[in-house]
Write a protein that holds these residues in place. Structure first.
Motif, PDB file in Angstrom:
ATOM      1  N   SER A   1       0.826  -1.209   0.000  1.00 53.04           N
ATOM      2  CA  SER A   1       0.000   0.000   0.000  1.00 53.04           C
ATOM      3  C   SER A   1       0.857   1.254   0.000  1.00 53.04           C
ATOM      4  CB  SER A   1      -0.892   0.020   1.248  1.00 53.04           C
ATOM      5  OG  SER A   1      -1.750  -1.091   1.269  1.00 53.04           O
ATOM      6  N   GLY A   2       0.422   2.234  -0.779  1.00 51.67           N
ATOM      7  CA  GLY A   2       1.094   3.521  -0.840  1.00 51.67           C
ATOM      8  C   GLY A   2       2.048   3.598  -2.020  1.00 51.67           C
ATOM      9  N   LYS A   3       2.130   4.778  -2.597  1.00 47.39           N
ATOM     10  CA  LYS A   3       2.927   4.994  -3.798  1.00 47.39           C
ATOM     11  C   LYS A   3       4.397   4.619  -3.580  1.00 47.39           C
ATOM     12  CE  LYS A   3       3.087   8.473  -7.443  1.00 47.39           C
ATOM     13  NZ  LYS A   3       2.649   9.830  -7.807  1.00 47.39           N
ATOM     14  N   ALA A   4       4.962   5.010  -2.458  1.00 48.81           N
ATOM     15  CA  ALA A   4       6.377   4.711  -2.196  1.00 48.81           C
ATOM     16  C   ALA A   4       6.611   3.208  -2.073  1.00 48.81           C
ATOM     17  CB  ALA A   4       6.852   5.426  -0.931  1.00 48.81           C
ATOM     18  N   ALA A   5       5.705   2.499  -1.418  1.00 51.18           N
ATOM     19  CA  ALA A   5       5.848   1.049  -1.243  1.00 51.18           C
ATOM     20  C   ALA A   5       5.692   0.321  -2.574  1.00 51.18           C
ATOM     21  CB  ALA A   5       4.833   0.532  -0.222  1.00 51.18           C
ATOM     22  N   VAL A   6       4.748   0.759  -3.411  1.00 53.74           N
ATOM     23  CA  VAL A   6       4.553   0.133  -4.719  1.00 53.74           C
ATOM     24  C   VAL A   6       5.766   0.412  -5.609  1.00 53.74           C
ATOM     25  CG1 VAL A   6       3.084   0.035  -6.772  1.00 53.74           C
ATOM     26  CG2 VAL A   6       2.046   0.168  -4.509  1.00 53.74           C
ATOM     27  N   ARG A   7       6.296   1.616  -5.532  1.00 48.91           N
ATOM     28  CA  ARG A   7       7.524   1.947  -6.256  1.00 48.91           C
ATOM     29  C   ARG A   7       8.658   1.021  -5.809  1.00 48.91           C
ATOM     30  NH1 ARG A   7       8.523   6.768  -4.270  1.00 48.91           N
ATOM     31  NH2 ARG A   7       7.020   7.787  -5.627  1.00 48.91           N
ATOM     32  N   GLY A   8       8.780   0.813  -4.505  1.00 53.05           N
ATOM     33  CA  GLY A   8       9.811  -0.074  -3.953  1.00 53.05           C
ATOM     34  C   GLY A   8       9.654  -1.510  -4.425  1.00 53.05           C
ATOM     35  N   LYS A   9       8.421  -1.969  -4.539  1.00 52.79           N
ATOM     36  CA  LYS A   9       8.166  -3.320  -5.050  1.00 52.79           C
ATOM     37  C   LYS A   9       8.679  -3.450  -6.478  1.00 52.79           C
ATOM     38  CE  LYS A   9       4.269  -4.855  -6.791  1.00 52.79           C
ATOM     39  NZ  LYS A   9       2.949  -5.378  -7.084  1.00 52.79           N
ATOM     40  N   GLY A  10       8.421  -2.443  -7.290  1.00 54.26           N
ATOM     41  CA  GLY A  10       8.911  -2.450  -8.667  1.00 54.26           C
ATOM     42  C   GLY A  10      10.428  -2.420  -8.736  1.00 54.26           C
ATOM     43  N   GLU A  11      11.044  -1.620  -7.875  1.00 53.13           N
ATOM     44  CA  GLU A  11      12.507  -1.548  -7.839  1.00 53.13           C
ATOM     45  C   GLU A  11      13.099  -2.895  -7.446  1.00 53.13           C
ATOM     46  OE1 GLU A  11      13.040   1.727  -5.156  1.00 53.13           O
ATOM     47  OE2 GLU A  11      12.641   3.228  -6.728  1.00 53.13           O
ATOM     48  N   TRP A  12      12.473  -3.572  -6.471  1.00 55.11           N
ATOM     49  CA  TRP A  12      12.933  -4.901  -6.060  1.00 55.11           C
ATOM     50  C   TRP A  12      12.844  -5.867  -7.239  1.00 55.11           C
ATOM     51  CZ3 TRP A  12      10.490  -9.530  -6.451  1.00 55.11           C
ATOM     52  CH2 TRP A  12      11.149 -10.610  -5.884  1.00 55.11           C
ATOM     53  N   TRP A  13      11.720  -5.824  -7.971  1.00 56.08           N
ATOM     54  CA  TRP A  13      11.517  -6.751  -9.086  1.00 56.08           C
ATOM     55  C   TRP A  13      12.594  -6.557 -10.143  1.00 56.08           C
ATOM     56  CZ3 TRP A  13      10.710  -7.731 -14.148  1.00 56.08           C
ATOM     57  CH2 TRP A  13      10.145  -8.965 -14.457  1.00 56.08           C
TER      58      TRP A  13
END
Length: 117
Positions: free
Chosen positions: A45-57
């Motif tokens: 949840s949250g823009k920063a967390a979703v961005r982080g998920k993409g960076e991890w991927w």
């Protein structure tokens, strides 16, 4: 912007390989991202967390090719197909991933993205 406009632009950005730009442009600040898996990234949840998920991927996969199809629109939602030729760095085994993302739009922003694979 209408759901149709957002969907068409998001797909165009993804087809151009601009996945990060698509997210930054259209995610709501409180966006929720849901994956069809267990673990820490099943619900983010949250823009920063979703961005982080993409960076991890991106950090954990070597991407060889991506095919994007759609969008397919129904009211305030749209679906996009993603077919990816990737090598997860953890296994080194090249695989094809085939998934569908379903996006919900409110007030001109994506408030939820849900992935099926």
């Amino acid at each position: 912007m209408s759901t149709q406009d957002i969907a068409a632009d998001l797909v165009a950005l993804c087809k151009a390989g601009k996945f990060d730009e698509a997210g930054e442009k259209y995610w709501a600040d409180d966006v929720v991202s849901l994956e069809a898996m267990a673990g820490d990234m099943a619900r983010v949840s949250g823009k920063a967390a979703v961005r982080g998920k993409g960076e991890w991927w991106v950090a954990n996969h070597e991407v060889h090719a991506v095919e994007v199809t759609g969008p397919y629109i129904n009211g305030d939602q749209f679906a996009v197909g993603f077919k990816m030729d990737v090598t997860p760095k953890a296994t080194g085994e090249r695989v094809t991933m085939d998934e569908v993302g379903v996006y919900t739009v409110r007030d001109g922003k994506i408030v939820e993205e849900k992935f099926f694979y």
